[in-house]
Design a protein around this motif. Structure first.
Motif, PDB file in Angstrom:
ATOM      1  N   LEU A 135      -1.184   8.099   0.184  1.00  0.00           N
ATOM      2  CA  LEU A 135      -1.367   8.831  -1.007  1.00  0.00           C
ATOM      3  C   LEU A 135      -1.991  10.442   0.143  1.00  0.00           C
ATOM      4  CD1 LEU A 135      -3.196   7.919  -4.018  1.00  0.00           C
ATOM      5  CD2 LEU A 135      -0.617   8.152  -3.912  1.00  0.00           C
ATOM      6  N   ASP A 159      -3.044   4.061  -2.306  1.00  0.00           N
ATOM      7  CA  ASP A 159      -2.983   3.365  -3.744  1.00  0.00           C
ATOM      8  C   ASP A 159      -2.835   1.791  -3.286  1.00  0.00           C
ATOM      9  OD1 ASP A 159      -3.139   2.533  -6.155  1.00  0.00           O
ATOM     10  OD2 ASP A 159      -0.629   3.546  -6.327  1.00  0.00           O
ATOM     11  N   TRP A 160      -3.438   1.042  -3.644  1.00  0.00           N
ATOM     12  CA  TRP A 160      -3.395  -0.622  -2.763  1.00  0.00           C
ATOM     13  C   TRP A 160      -2.925  -1.239  -4.365  1.00  0.00           C
ATOM     14  CZ3 TRP A 160      -3.205  -2.459   1.569  1.00  0.00           C
ATOM     15  CH2 TRP A 160      -3.532  -4.040   1.312  1.00  0.00           C
ATOM     16  N   GLN A 161      -1.898  -2.348  -3.526  1.00  0.00           N
ATOM     17  CA  GLN A 161      -1.224  -2.785  -4.362  1.00  0.00           C
ATOM     18  C   GLN A 161      -0.508  -4.251  -3.776  1.00  0.00           C
ATOM     19  OE1 GLN A 161      -0.728  -2.504  -7.829  1.00  0.00           O
ATOM     20  NE2 GLN A 161      -1.261  -0.757  -8.388  1.00  0.00           N
ATOM     21  N   ASP A 212      -5.972   9.203   0.617  1.00  0.00           N
ATOM     22  CA  ASP A 212      -5.876   7.842  -0.072  1.00  0.00           C
ATOM     23  C   ASP A 212      -5.369   6.862   0.305  1.00  0.00           C
ATOM     24  OD1 ASP A 212      -7.547   5.817  -1.475  1.00  0.00           O
ATOM     25  OD2 ASP A 212      -8.308   7.240  -2.965  1.00  0.00           O
ATOM     26  N   PRO A 263       0.821  -1.181  -0.178  1.00  0.00           N
ATOM     27  CA  PRO A 263      -0.177  -0.277   0.182  1.00  0.00           C
ATOM     28  C   PRO A 263       1.209   0.956   0.227  1.00  0.00           C
ATOM     29  CG  PRO A 263       0.372  -0.853   2.301  1.00  0.00           C
ATOM     30  CD  PRO A 263       0.898  -1.736   0.812  1.00  0.00           C
ATOM     31  N   GLU A 264       0.532   2.342  -1.406  1.00  0.00           N
ATOM     32  CA  GLU A 264       1.027   3.323  -1.073  1.00  0.00           C
ATOM     33  C   GLU A 264       0.326   4.848  -0.615  1.00  0.00           C
ATOM     34  OE1 GLU A 264       3.700   6.615  -3.834  1.00  0.00           O
ATOM     35  OE2 GLU A 264       2.542   4.387  -4.398  1.00  0.00           O
ATOM     36  N   ARG A 293      -8.850  -2.992  -1.938  1.00  0.00           N
ATOM     37  CA  ARG A 293      -8.408  -3.271  -0.964  1.00  0.00           C
ATOM     38  C   ARG A 293     -10.165  -3.223  -0.031  1.00  0.00           C
ATOM     39  NH1 ARG A 293      -9.157   2.883  -1.964  1.00  0.00           N
ATOM     40  NH2 ARG A 293     -10.817   4.110  -0.163  1.00  0.00           N
TER      41      ARG A 293
END
Length: 364
Positions: free
Chosen positions: A246, A260-262, A258, A243-244, A329
């Motif tokens: 933001l 950014d889910w990876q 927010d 997860p990144e 997510r």
């Protein structure tokens, strides 16, 4: 004007030779259509030797569609071409996705082969999906299946009616589906194409296994012949969430707005049992249409960082990373009924509770 390397009645897009228009002194116009819809019109100029080259493979290798992963019949794409200029020529051919290095023309290959390079004997579980795909180029052929029983007997059935010429036929070769054709349990079964009592193809065999070792992951992929194969990789799987955050500055404060889910998975194939199986697995890595089977659902995936190293004469396995093409997510965790706690009193009068998923918990 003379046309060299005209496409045959059946062609693989990856095996198409360059068409050559010879003996011309001025440009010619080449038009190619698919099932009646024009897809390209190009003016081709001759070289000093009076030859104009039309690179058919470049035009069609990516453009030819792969038939959908559905059971039944689908027509082979029909292409028509015309060349006009100092004279006029035209023709048509049926073209399939993919290609091969078998050293024979497409019609010869299609008549005697399924659209797969998978090992001829597959170890499978009851519900592992399998498909077999065949292109009928001669009339009167059909799928046949023979099941073998533990007492040494067998039984044979038609798996399809007569296959229409010029169509791609796909059958469901999943063990659970084939088992429904027989009145008792089968241990393994063979599938082939037959015409007038003569086998046209090699036999594809599926053998039922009780289970698989390791961490099995099943993947379905579009192979290099325009069919769909299922491969099971049994090596370790590592779950990687990245997860990144933001964030931005609001009123002199940095706040997250927010994430950014990876999420991806690092997967090892496990050791391959033989050379042919390892080489067939390379078809998975060359595919651009791949799925992971999870909870009975196929999820489109993207593959990255493949490590495809092997030393001749040694056991080999590959490693790669895959991620679902559509990610979220949000969670969907299973919920099941909770059984009542079982109360037990030991000889000392101590009260314990037993739960199915945990160790005994003393009462407090």
């Amino acid at each position: 004007m003379t046309i060299e390397n005209r496409p045959a009645e059946y062609e693989f897009a990856g095996n198409l030779a360059d068409m050559k228009v010879t003996g011309i002194t001025s440009p010619v116009t080449f038009v190619l259509s698919a099932d009646g819809v024009q897809i390209v019109e190009e003016v081709c100029y001759p070289d000093p030797a009076g030859i104009a080259t039309i690179r058919m493979r470049d035009l069609l290798e990516i453009a030819v569609p792969c038939p959908a992963m559905t059971v039944g019949a689908q027509a082979v794409a029909l292409y028509t071409w015309s060349i006009t200029g100092e004279a006029a020529e035209s023709g048509s051919f049926r073209c399939l996705k993919g290609g091969h290095l078998a050293g024979v023309d497409a019609a010869t290959y299609l008549k005697t082969n399924f659209l797969t390079w998978q090992p001829q004997t597959r170890i499978t579980l009851y519900h592992t999906p399998h498909w077999l795909r065949y292109v009928a180029i001669v009339p009167g052929c059909r799928f046949r299946v023979k099941g073998y029983f533990t007492d040494g007997t067998d039984a044979t059935f038609d798996l399809s009616g007569e296959l229409a010429v010029g169509t791609i036929h796909t059958v469901d070769a999943t063990y659970g589906t084939i088992r429904g054709l027989f009145d008792r349990q089968i241990t393994y079964y063979d599938i082939w194409i037959e015409r007038n009592g003569e086998a046209l193809t090699w036999v594809q065999r599926y053998v039922l296994a009780d289970g698989v070792d390791g961490t099995p992951d099943h993947f379905v992929f579009e192979n290099s012949l325009g069919g769909f194969d299922t491969v099971c990789f049994r090596g370790d799987r590592k779950d990687i969430a990245e997860p990144e955050s933001l964030n931005a500055v609001f009123d002199d404060r940095t706040l997250e707005y927010d994430v950014d889910w990876q999420r991806s998975f690092q997967k090892n194939t496990g050791y391959f049992p033989d050379l042919n199986t390892r080489l067939w697995a390379l078809d998975f890595f060359s595919s651009a249409n791949r799925y992971h089977l999870a909870d009975g659902v196929l999820h489109r995936i993207v593959v990255s960082d493949p490590k495809l190293e092997a030393t001749e004469g040694e056991l080999a396995g590959y490693e790669f990373t895959y991620a679902y093409a559509k990610q979220s997510r949000y969670l969907n965790l299973p919920r099941v009924p909770v059984p009542p706690a079982l109360e037990i009193v030991d000889p000392a009068g101590e009260l314990f509770f037993f739960r199915a998923e945990a160790e005994p918990i003393p009462a407090r």
